[in-house]
Design a protein around this motif. Structure first.
Motif, short mmCIF file in Angstrom:
data_model
loop_
_atom_site.label_atom_id
_atom_site.label_comp_id
_atom_site.label_asym_id
_atom_site.label_seq_id
_atom_site.Cartn_x
_atom_site.Cartn_y
_atom_site.Cartn_z
N ILE A 73 61.68 43.57 61.99
CA ILE A 73 60.52 44.41 62.25
C ILE A 73 60.33 44.65 63.75
O ILE A 73 60.00 45.75 64.18
N GLN A 74 60.57 43.62 64.55
CA GLN A 74 60.41 43.76 66.00
C GLN A 74 61.40 44.75 66.60
O GLN A 74 61.06 45.50 67.52
N HIS A 75 62.63 44.77 66.11
CA HIS A 75 63.70 45.50 66.77
C HIS A 75 64.14 46.76 66.03
O HIS A 75 65.03 47.47 66.50
N GLY A 76 63.55 47.05 64.87
CA GLY A 76 63.92 48.26 64.14
C GLY A 76 63.21 49.49 64.67
O GLY A 76 62.33 49.42 65.52
N ILE A 77 63.62 50.64 64.16
CA ILE A 77 63.01 51.90 64.59
C ILE A 77 62.45 52.71 63.43
O ILE A 77 61.70 53.67 63.64
N GLU A 78 62.81 52.38 62.18
CA GLU A 78 62.36 53.16 61.04
C GLU A 78 60.86 52.99 60.80
O GLU A 78 60.28 51.96 61.13
N GLN A 79 60.26 54.01 60.21
CA GLN A 79 58.86 53.96 59.81
C GLN A 79 58.80 53.87 58.29
O GLN A 79 59.60 54.49 57.59
N TYR A 80 57.85 53.10 57.77
CA TYR A 80 57.77 52.87 56.33
C TYR A 80 56.38 53.20 55.81
O TYR A 80 55.38 52.97 56.50
N ASP A 81 56.34 53.71 54.58
CA ASP A 81 55.05 53.93 53.92
C ASP A 81 54.44 52.61 53.48
O ASP A 81 53.22 52.45 53.47
N MET A 82 55.30 51.66 53.09
CA MET A 82 54.81 50.35 52.69
C MET A 82 55.73 49.25 53.23
O MET A 82 56.95 49.40 53.21
N GLU A 106 52.78 43.95 65.04
CA GLU A 106 54.16 44.44 65.07
C GLU A 106 54.48 45.24 63.82
O GLU A 106 55.11 46.30 63.89
N ALA A 107 54.04 44.73 62.65
CA ALA A 107 54.29 45.44 61.40
C ALA A 107 53.54 46.76 61.35
O ALA A 107 54.05 47.76 60.82
N LYS A 108 52.34 46.79 61.90
CA LYS A 108 51.54 48.02 61.89
C LYS A 108 52.24 49.15 62.63
O LYS A 108 52.16 50.33 62.23
N LYS A 109 52.97 48.80 63.69
CA LYS A 109 53.70 49.82 64.45
C LYS A 109 54.83 50.43 63.62
O LYS A 109 55.28 51.55 63.92
N ARG A 110 55.29 49.72 62.61
CA ARG A 110 56.39 50.22 61.78
C ARG A 110 55.89 50.98 60.55
O ARG A 110 56.70 51.44 59.74
N LEU A 111 54.57 51.06 60.39
CA LEU A 111 54.00 51.80 59.26
C LEU A 111 53.80 53.27 59.62
O LEU A 111 53.35 53.60 60.72
N SER A 112 54.13 54.13 58.68
CA SER A 112 53.85 55.55 58.85
C SER A 112 52.34 55.79 58.75
O SER A 112 51.60 54.91 58.29
N PRO A 113 51.85 56.95 59.19
CA PRO A 113 50.42 57.26 58.99
C PRO A 113 50.04 57.10 57.53
O PRO A 113 50.71 57.63 56.64
N GLY A 114 48.97 56.36 57.27
CA GLY A 114 48.58 56.09 55.89
C GLY A 114 49.33 54.94 55.26
O GLY A 114 49.18 54.68 54.06
N THR A 142 42.21 37.36 59.79
CA THR A 142 43.31 37.73 60.69
C THR A 142 43.76 39.15 60.40
O THR A 142 43.95 39.95 61.33
N LEU A 143 43.91 39.50 59.13
CA LEU A 143 44.26 40.88 58.76
C LEU A 143 43.17 41.85 59.20
O LEU A 143 43.45 42.98 59.63
N GLY A 144 41.91 41.41 59.08
CA GLY A 144 40.79 42.27 59.46
C GLY A 144 40.74 42.62 60.93
O GLY A 144 40.11 43.60 61.32
N LYS A 145 41.40 41.82 61.78
CA LYS A 145 41.47 42.12 63.21
C LYS A 145 42.46 43.24 63.51
O LYS A 145 42.44 43.81 64.60
N VAL A 146 43.32 43.56 62.53
CA VAL A 146 44.38 44.55 62.75
C VAL A 146 44.17 45.80 61.90
O VAL A 146 44.41 46.93 62.35
#
Length: 484
Positions: A73-82, A106-114, A142-146
């Motif tokens: 997740i840190q080093h990838g470039i793809e965006q994911y819906d889930m 870090e995971a949030k950056k890899r999520l597509s809009p929505g 913790t999730l609620g902070k992101v």
């Protein structure tokens, strides 16, 4: 998958064989990346899989990656819906990395809009007691902070569906059933009616209210992996050992509860030393052995903290564990060799040298978190490229070993002219190993999870500074005695 209106690209981290991927491919997804840590697990499992599961793994939409999930997740470039985290509970420091606020960012950056992230931990169907409640609430907050929107499915495992998009995730069974039916899925294991069992209205509302109101609770971070500790407390409670499970919970976020007793004990020792000035030899014995035990404590404590930090910064550790331990032992051996060379030379004030080393070890321990933070900041260059600073990081490990290695032969030298060799060896080994044992035991299970890495380093440094201060008082008393 019904927690997203139209999931096309999916990242699954952990446990995808034996039916999971096969069922996921029944949804109209276009790409499924499956990340598994151990290639041998797949290799060993494939001969026993059904033909459908083998076909699922061979589907052109499925990409299989043998990597650490966080590193991917840190080093990838793809965006994911889930992003679906199908992982065990955070029962170890390694697994806890997938439940921290830093990882969720870090995971949030890899999520597509929505996009939607899915995770889960051990829960309870109908009862949210103290241990389970604090454990689950720590992850919830913790999730609620992101993420701004959180839906929780109650059960023996509580599943968390999080997103920043209103209306994407839902706990309304009819809406989820409608999404499921619109995809035309035929499954032997699941029907639209199951949503009513997964999201019973009363239980869902009760769980959400309890998680929301379970305060104060600490946020789980890389430097303070408190959820990892809450998991230990939960399982100790399950096994019936509740007395010990509450022993350290009161320390969470309260460094002063450790610092004040240490200062009190140190003050009592100083008053006693000043009041019994004629017992200088006995005071030297006690103070030197305490300094050695503090150095042993620092050696193991800092090594564990550096292991955790390496894993947090670089996203993996595995075979690097051998290098980290080797560099620590290299520093330890180098320190012992250097001190033995020094002892073989001209006579010096060995107590003064031990005092200096204790103070230096304390300063190094307290400054270590800031050095680690510097490495974390320098890891990425201005152009966004990752800079390989692992060798310099291993240098920090070697320095911790070197400082520890210097003190062992030095304390032996201080005692060797006054006591039998066997007696000296017994004392030195016993106190060094006692400190190292306490450092290993307390750092991994209590100090780092409860107090965090910064405060753990502070406690470690404080112990060594106290040892140096006691030796300094001895030197001042000795000097005054010789003067008069």
């Amino acid at each position: 998958l019904t927690q997203h209106p139209s999931p096309a690209t999916i990242l699954l981290v952990g446990s995808g064989i034996a039916g999971t991927i096969r069922e996921m491919l029944k949804h109209p997804i276009q790409m499924l990346h499956y990340v598994e840590l151990d290639p041998l697990m797949i290799e060993a499992s494939v001969p026993y899989l059904s033909a459908q599961d083998k076909n699922a793994l061979a589907d052109k939409r499925v990409g299989l990656f043998f990597k650490d999930g966080r590193y991917f997740i840190q080093h990838g470039i793809e965006q994911y819906d889930m992003i679906i985290l199908n992982l065990p509970d955070p029962s170890t420091a390694m697994l806890n990395r997938f439940y921290t606020i830093e990882f969720f960012k870090e995971a949030k950056k890899r999520l597509s809009p929505g996009g939607v992230l899915v995770t889960g931990i051990t829960g309870s169907d109908t009862y949210l007691g103290q241990e389970v409640g604090v454990y689950a609430s720590s992850l919830y907050h913790t999730l609620g902070k992101v993420f701004t929107h959180i839906v929780v499915a109650p059960g023996t495992k509580n599943y968390f569906f999080v997103t920043d998009t209103p209306g994407a995730v839902s706990s309304v069974p009819d809406m989820l059933a409608q999404r499921y039916e619109s995809r035309g899925i035929k499954s032997d294991y699941f029907t639209p009616h199951h949503f009513s069992m997964l999201f019973p209205r009363e239980r869902s509302a009760y769980l959400l209210q309890k998680l929301e109101n379970k305060t104060p609770v600490q946020i789980n971070t890389d430097t303070c992996p408190i959820t990892y500790y809450y998991n230990l407390v939960l399982w100790e409670s399950i096994t019936g050992s509740k007395g010990r499970s509450y022993l350290f919970q009161g320390l969470a976020g309260r460094l002063y509860l450790l610092v004040l007793p240490l200062i009190l004990l140190f003050s009592i020792r100083v008053v006693y030393v000043l009041a019994t000035k004629r017992r200088l030899a006995a005071h030297l014995n006690c103070n030197a052995l305490f300094a050695l035990a503090a150095a042993g404590f620092a050696g193991m404590s800092l090594e564990i903290i550096l292991l955790f930090s390496f894993q947090n910064i670089y996203g993996y550790v595995y075979r690097q564990v051998g290098l980290i331990v080797a560099f620590f032992m290299l520093g330890l051996a180098a320190g012992g060799w250097q001190m033995n060379r020094l002892i073989a030379g001209r006579e010096r004030s060995w107590v003064a040298l031990l005092t200096l080393l204790s103070i230096l070890t304390g300063i190094y321990a307290i400054s270590l978190p800031y050095l680690i933070g510097l490495f974390s900041a320098l890891k990425v260059s201005a152009t966004g490229d990752v800079i390989d600073l692992r060798l310099l990081f291993l240098g920090l490990v070697a320095v911790a070993g070197w400082l520890t290695g210097l003190e062992f032969p030095l304390v032996s030298k201080i005692f060797i002219n006054r006591y039998a060799t066997g007696t000296v060896a017994g004392w030195v080994y016993a106190y060094d190993h006692l400190g190292a044992c306490l450092g290993a035991l307390l750092t991994g299970t209590v100090l780092v999870p409860v107090l965090g890495m910064y405060q753990s380093c502070f406690i470690t440094g404080m112990l060594n500074l106290m040892g140096g201060a006691l030796l300094l008082i001895y030197l001042l008393q000795k000097g005054r005695e010789e003067k008069y």
